[in-house]
Design a protein around this motif. Structure first.
Motif, PDB file in Angstrom:
ATOM      1  N   GLY A 134       0.824  -1.193   0.000  1.00 54.67           N
ATOM      2  CA  GLY A 134       0.000   0.000   0.000  1.00 54.67           C
ATOM      3  C   GLY A 134       0.861   1.246   0.000  1.00 54.67           C
ATOM      4  N   THR A 135       0.204   2.376  -0.190  1.00 55.45           N
ATOM      5  CA  THR A 135       0.880   3.672  -0.188  1.00 55.45           C
ATOM      6  C   THR A 135       0.698   4.313   1.181  1.00 55.45           C
ATOM      7  N   ALA A 136       1.772   4.839   1.726  1.00 55.16           N
ATOM      8  CA  ALA A 136       1.708   5.483   3.039  1.00 55.16           C
ATOM      9  C   ALA A 136       0.706   6.623   3.020  1.00 55.16           C
ATOM     10  N   LYS A 137       0.096   6.863   4.148  1.00 54.70           N
ATOM     11  CA  LYS A 137      -0.917   7.915   4.235  1.00 54.70           C
ATOM     12  C   LYS A 137      -0.338   9.277   3.871  1.00 54.70           C
ATOM     13  N   ASP A 138       0.883   9.573   4.363  1.00 48.26           N
ATOM     14  CA  ASP A 138       1.488  10.894   4.178  1.00 48.26           C
ATOM     15  C   ASP A 138       2.869  10.727   3.563  1.00 48.26           C
ATOM     16  N   SER A 139       2.941  10.857   2.238  1.00 46.03           N
ATOM     17  CA  SER A 139       4.226  10.701   1.545  1.00 46.03           C
ATOM     18  C   SER A 139       5.084  11.949   1.609  1.00 46.03           C
ATOM     19  N   SER A 140       4.548  13.045   2.147  1.00 42.87           N
ATOM     20  CA  SER A 140       5.320  14.288   2.228  1.00 42.87           C
ATOM     21  C   SER A 140       6.244  14.308   3.435  1.00 42.87           C
ATOM     22  N   ASN A 141       6.059  13.375   4.368  1.00 41.72           N
ATOM     23  CA  ASN A 141       6.879  13.312   5.571  1.00 41.72           C
ATOM     24  C   ASN A 141       7.520  11.942   5.704  1.00 41.72           C
ATOM     25  N   PHE A 142       8.448  11.850   6.649  1.00 41.27           N
ATOM     26  CA  PHE A 142       9.148  10.587   6.874  1.00 41.27           C
ATOM     27  C   PHE A 142       8.174   9.536   7.411  1.00 41.27           C
ATOM     28  N   VAL A 143       8.378   8.289   6.976  1.00 44.84           N
ATOM     29  CA  VAL A 143       7.546   7.162   7.388  1.00 44.84           C
ATOM     30  C   VAL A 143       8.463   6.002   7.762  1.00 44.84           C
ATOM     31  N   ARG A 144       8.109   5.282   8.818  1.00 45.90           N
ATOM     32  CA  ARG A 144       8.836   4.066   9.166  1.00 45.90           C
ATOM     33  C   ARG A 144       7.836   2.980   9.535  1.00 45.90           C
ATOM     34  N   VAL A 145       8.316   1.752   9.635  1.00 46.97           N
ATOM     35  CA  VAL A 145       7.485   0.640  10.077  1.00 46.97           C
ATOM     36  C   VAL A 145       8.083   0.039  11.343  1.00 46.97           C
ATOM     37  N   ILE A 146       7.205  -0.501  12.195  1.00 39.55           N
ATOM     38  CA  ILE A 146       7.603  -1.137  13.451  1.00 39.55           C
ATOM     39  C   ILE A 146       6.782  -2.406  13.613  1.00 39.55           C
ATOM     40  N   ARG A 147       7.435  -3.501  13.951  1.00 40.17           N
ATOM     41  CA  ARG A 147       6.739  -4.780  14.125  1.00 40.17           C
ATOM     42  C   ARG A 147       6.008  -4.831  15.472  1.00 40.17           C
ATOM     43  N   PHE A 148       4.908  -5.577  15.477  1.00 45.31           N
ATOM     44  CA  PHE A 148       4.138  -5.836  16.691  1.00 45.31           C
ATOM     45  C   PHE A 148       3.877  -7.326  16.741  1.00 45.31           C
ATOM     46  N   VAL A 149       4.334  -7.991  17.804  1.00 43.50           N
ATOM     47  CA  VAL A 149       4.270  -9.448  17.878  1.00 43.50           C
ATOM     48  C   VAL A 149       3.589  -9.859  19.172  1.00 43.50           C
ATOM     49  N   PHE A 150       2.507 -10.629  19.053  1.00 44.58           N
ATOM     50  CA  PHE A 150       1.918 -11.266  20.229  1.00 44.58           C
ATOM     51  C   PHE A 150       2.355 -12.732  20.302  1.00 44.58           C
ATOM     52  N   ASN A 151       2.210 -13.437  19.209  1.00 48.24           N
ATOM     53  CA  ASN A 151       2.733 -14.794  19.068  1.00 48.24           C
ATOM     54  C   ASN A 151       3.007 -15.025  17.586  1.00 48.24           C
ATOM     55  N   THR A 152       3.390 -16.233  17.216  1.00 49.47           N
ATOM     56  CA  THR A 152       3.798 -16.471  15.823  1.00 49.47           C
ATOM     57  C   THR A 152       2.640 -16.316  14.843  1.00 49.47           C
ATOM     58  N   GLU A 153       1.404 -16.454  15.314  1.00 50.95           N
ATOM     59  CA  GLU A 153       0.254 -16.286  14.424  1.00 50.95           C
ATOM     60  C   GLU A 153      -0.274 -14.857  14.427  1.00 50.95           C
ATOM     61  N   GLN A 154      -0.128 -14.173  15.533  1.00 51.41           N
ATOM     62  CA  GLN A 154      -0.685 -12.825  15.658  1.00 51.41           C
ATOM     63  C   GLN A 154       0.454 -11.802  15.576  1.00 51.41           C
ATOM     64  N   THR A 155       0.783 -11.445  14.355  1.00 54.08           N
ATOM     65  CA  THR A 155       1.863 -10.489  14.109  1.00 54.08           C
ATOM     66  C   THR A 155       1.346  -9.386  13.192  1.00 54.08           C
ATOM     67  N   TYR A 156       1.843  -8.193  13.412  1.00 54.39           N
ATOM     68  CA  TYR A 156       1.411  -7.031  12.649  1.00 54.39           C
ATOM     69  C   TYR A 156       2.638  -6.193  12.292  1.00 54.39           C
ATOM     70  N   MET A 157       2.501  -5.427  11.203  1.00 56.81           N
ATOM     71  CA  MET A 157       3.485  -4.395  10.886  1.00 56.81           C
ATOM     72  C   MET A 157       2.762  -3.062  10.957  1.00 56.81           C
ATOM     73  N   LEU A 158       3.356  -2.111  11.671  1.00 57.14           N
ATOM     74  CA  LEU A 158       2.720  -0.828  11.942  1.00 57.14           C
ATOM     75  C   LEU A 158       3.393   0.270  11.134  1.00 57.14           C
ATOM     76  N   GLU A 159       2.598   1.063  10.449  1.00 54.32           N
ATOM     77  CA  GLU A 159       3.103   2.222   9.709  1.00 54.32           C
ATOM     78  C   GLU A 159       3.031   3.453  10.613  1.00 54.32           C
ATOM     79  N   PHE A 160       4.197   4.003  10.945  1.00 54.66           N
ATOM     80  CA  PHE A 160       4.271   5.220  11.744  1.00 54.66           C
ATOM     81  C   PHE A 160       4.605   6.390  10.819  1.00 54.66           C
TER      82      PHE A 160
END
Length: 694
Positions: free
Chosen positions: A56-82
């Motif tokens: 997908g395309t980041a919400k705000d391409s005019s500013n810096f964007v990074r990603v951070i992982r979120f892990v509860f267990n091996t099945e419940q994992t997310y990547m977060l767009e900051f």
């Protein structure tokens, strides 16, 4: 016939040009001159790298964007767009969308998003620690420590971290004396705490209750003090304390809300907790971790060298006692004035500062408030703000200057933590650059991704026990801005933030690596910013490519390659109908050996008469590059023409590739098609000429 030269391992990856003459080094025999868009296998082979799927395309391409992982267990994992003042959430390569029956009507069909306080410029310094459904975020001085909590797939909250016991203190404490008060009296003071029935955590003190009665020596047998208080929800019992010279010593425990003190002598070795919040008044920490059932923070604005640990098994509780007991909160100051940058829980607590590396632990391997733990310096390299990664028993970190990568691990022989400079033999990849971030994909290839501030990226295959440390370059049509890795299914998947220029506009895309385990060429996803699809009936029109508008793309169509397709109105048209299609931006795999040298042959001209390449699960139609730069594509066999998905594990027959003699003879291969290529060895027949006679 010339001399046969064979290279069967490429585990050192691309080596610095300064090593071109160092044929005496063992690294020379397993290194390469060029390894672009490649990954090195631990067994010694090398492959063209995995492709990147457009998420997908980041919400705000005019500013810096990074990603951070979120892990509860091996099945419940997310990547977060900051991004600037917001957080969005991805799972399995797609943004989370509020369902059509979501309770809040105006959110239905929208991307799940929450507000955040973080400015875009501060995002690179944001640091994280993880426990269960909570991600703790810190950023020295600028923001209070915050906890990002997941309450459901669609319900996320970002809240200030609480630095107090989870259970509240009793209220309404009263003290009543029963007995005479004619002479020899004194005022007694009491406090009560509640004990959590689930965690056994002790609350802060109640307010003080005072009462006048006989002094202890004159306290009669039938005289006593009755204490009462209001019940606390979730409390299993209550601890009662009486003051002696300003210290509240323990006198007993009650299961109900009353207690009788009939002149019980206070135990001053077990005193009432003293409320402490080391992060009050703007002392927001810069890093955190969990270690031995404690939550540990470091780098406070007024005490950059400070480390503060919670009570044991009470991660929000920083209370202490007088005198200190083993489970109390702990404050440690690293010697000197070194800024603590990272806290890493291993066998010991590893502390990386701007100037050196430290080990913190108790004498018996348990960190306690009493006796206090020791901080022992291990080495003096210093760490940048880039988040370290852990591989097995080794920590991989970037030195303070940002252009040297090191590892750190316990050495039994020296009884200390030490390591090696991992970027030493490939330092040309780091010269004049600064590492912005790094991430580690353990399975299946043990890859360490490094992204530089200039938008370039490199990757290292790392296995300390096998002495494996090989670097390659990643290149794409755009700039790499950030990377993080999350487990999805059976593999660790790298998510990149990539800035691409599309239709004259710079956009920030979230893209993730696709599997490099390929058994059929039709399934090969070896393009960037790509999408794939399978259709029940063959199609020629492919839509949904708006993110590549105006770009020239390449397609893997049923295992065959179609080049030169231009995206118009988000679509491409294939020359023939197909069912299995992968479309995206092309990238080129480039493989070149170091100069082929024998004993005392440097400077002499060589001719590589022919080359044999051993490949594994690959397509055979890649390119040989001659010394004159002319490329020769190896012809497809009848087997692959008749079966477009077929992959080969074989020796590619000898082929003459060198046009003219040269002093810097190499074996040079390329793959510009999105088809799998894994090279296990290369072998060349080489003639060496006497330059004086030529």
């Amino acid at each position: 016939m010339g001399t046969r030269i064979t290279q069967v391992s490429f585990t050192r990856g691309e080596l610095s040009p300064r090593l071109d003459a160092r044929t005496n080094l063992e690294q020379y025999a397993i290194g390469l001159k060029s390894a672009k868009n490649a990954i090195i296998h631990q067994e010694g082979g090398i492959s063209n790298r995995m492709g990147l799927e457009y998420c997908g395309t980041a919400k705000d391409s005019s500013n810096f964007v990074r990603v951070i992982r979120f892990v509860f267990n091996t099945e419940q994992t997310y990547m977060l767009e900051f991004g600037h003042k917001y957080i969005r959430f991805l799972k399995d390569g797609a943004y989370i969308i509020y369902p059509d029956d979501y309770e809040t009507a105006n959110k239905r069909g929208q991307i799940v998003e929450i507000e955040s306080p973080y400015n875009a410029d501060d995002l690179p310094l944001l640091k994280c620690s993880r426990a269960g459904d909570i991600l703790t975020l810190t950023c020295t001085g600028k923001y209070p420590a915050k906890n990002l909590s997941r309450y459901s797939h669609y319900d996320w909250k970002l809240e200030d971290a609480v630095f107090a016991p989870d259970i509240t203190a009793p209220t309404g404490l009263t003290a009543k004396w029963t007995g005479k008060t004619d002479s020899n009296t004194r005022t007694y003071q009491y406090v009560v705490t509640a004990v959590d029935e689930e965690t056994n955590e002790e609350s802060k003190r109640s307010s003080v209750a005072s009462v006048t009665g006989h002094r202890e020596a004159n306290w009669l047998v039938d005289e006593y003090v009755t204490l009462t208080w209001t019940a606390v929800s979730g409390a299993s019992e209550y601890n009662v304390y009486r003051s002696v010279n300003g210290i509240f010593g323990y006198i007993g425990t009650a299961e109900g809300t009353t207690f009788t003190d009939d002149n019980i002598e206070p135990d001053l070795s077990s005193s009432a907790p003293i409320l402490k919040n080391p992060f009050a008044d703007g002392q927001s920490p810069g890093c955190s971790c969990y270690f031995q059932q404690r939550k540990i923070y470091g780098n406070l604005p007024d005490s950059p060298q400070a480390i503060v640990a919670s009570q044991t098994a009470a991660i929000n509780n920083f209370n202490i006692s007088r005198p200190l007991i083993a489970t109390d909160a702990i404050t440690i100051n690293i010697d000197g004035n070194e800024e603590v940058r990272h806290l890493i829980p291993m066998k010991d607590l590893i502390v990386l500062t701007a100037d050196s590396e430290w080990m913190v632990n108790g004498a018996d391997g348990i960190i306690q408030a009493n006796p206090a733990p020791a901080a022992v310096i291990q080495s003096c390299y210093g760490s940048s703000h880039v988040e370290p990664i852990v591989s097995g028993s080794m920590v991989i970190f970037v030195q303070s200057g940002g252009s040297v990568v090191r590892d750190l691990g316990y050495d039994l022989m020296t009884d200390k933590y030490d390591g090696d400079e991992l970027s030493l033999f490939s330092n040309h990849l780091f010269e004049g650059k600064e590492v912005r971030c790094q991430a580690y994909a353990k399975e299946p290839y043990r890859l360490v991704f490094e992204v530089f501030t200039d938008g370039t990226a490199v990757v290292m295959t790392y296995n300390k026990k096998q002495k494996l440390c090989g670097w390659t370059r990643f290149e794409t049509d755009g700039k790499f801005l950030w990377v993080d890795v999350i487990r999805e299914g059976l593999e660790d998947i790298a998510y990149f933030v990539i800035e691409r220029e599309v239709n004259g506009q710079k956009l920030k895309y979230i893209e993730r690596t696709k599997t490099r385990i390929i058994n059929d060429a039709k399934d090969a996803f070896l393009v960037d910013s790509g999408l794939s699809g399978s259709f029940s009936t063959p199609v020629t029109q492919i839509s949904g490519l708006d993110h590549l508008e105006g770009k020239t793309v390449i397609a893997n169509v049923n295992g065959g390659i179609v080049e030169g397709l231009v995206v118009e109105d988000g679509q491409i048209t294939l020359p023939k109908p197909a069912k299995t299609i992968v479309v995206g931006l092309p990238y080129e795999f480039d493989f070149e050996t170091l100069n082929i040298e024998g004993e005392n042959t440097q400077g002499l001209k060589k001719i590589v008469n022919c080359v044999t390449v051993k490949i594994h699960k690959s397509r055979e139609d890649f390119q040989f590059v001659g010394s004159d730069g002319i490329e020769y594509r190896h012809a497809r066999s009848d087997a692959s023409i008749n079966d477009a998905g077929k992959l080969f594990s074989t020796d590619i027959s000898p082929m003459t590739v060198m046009a003219t003699p040269t002093a810097e003879a190499t074996i040079h291969l390329k793959q510009s098609y999105p088809l799998p290529l894994t090279i296990l060895s290369v072998s060349g027949s080489v003639d060496v000429q006497d330059n004086e006679n030529n």
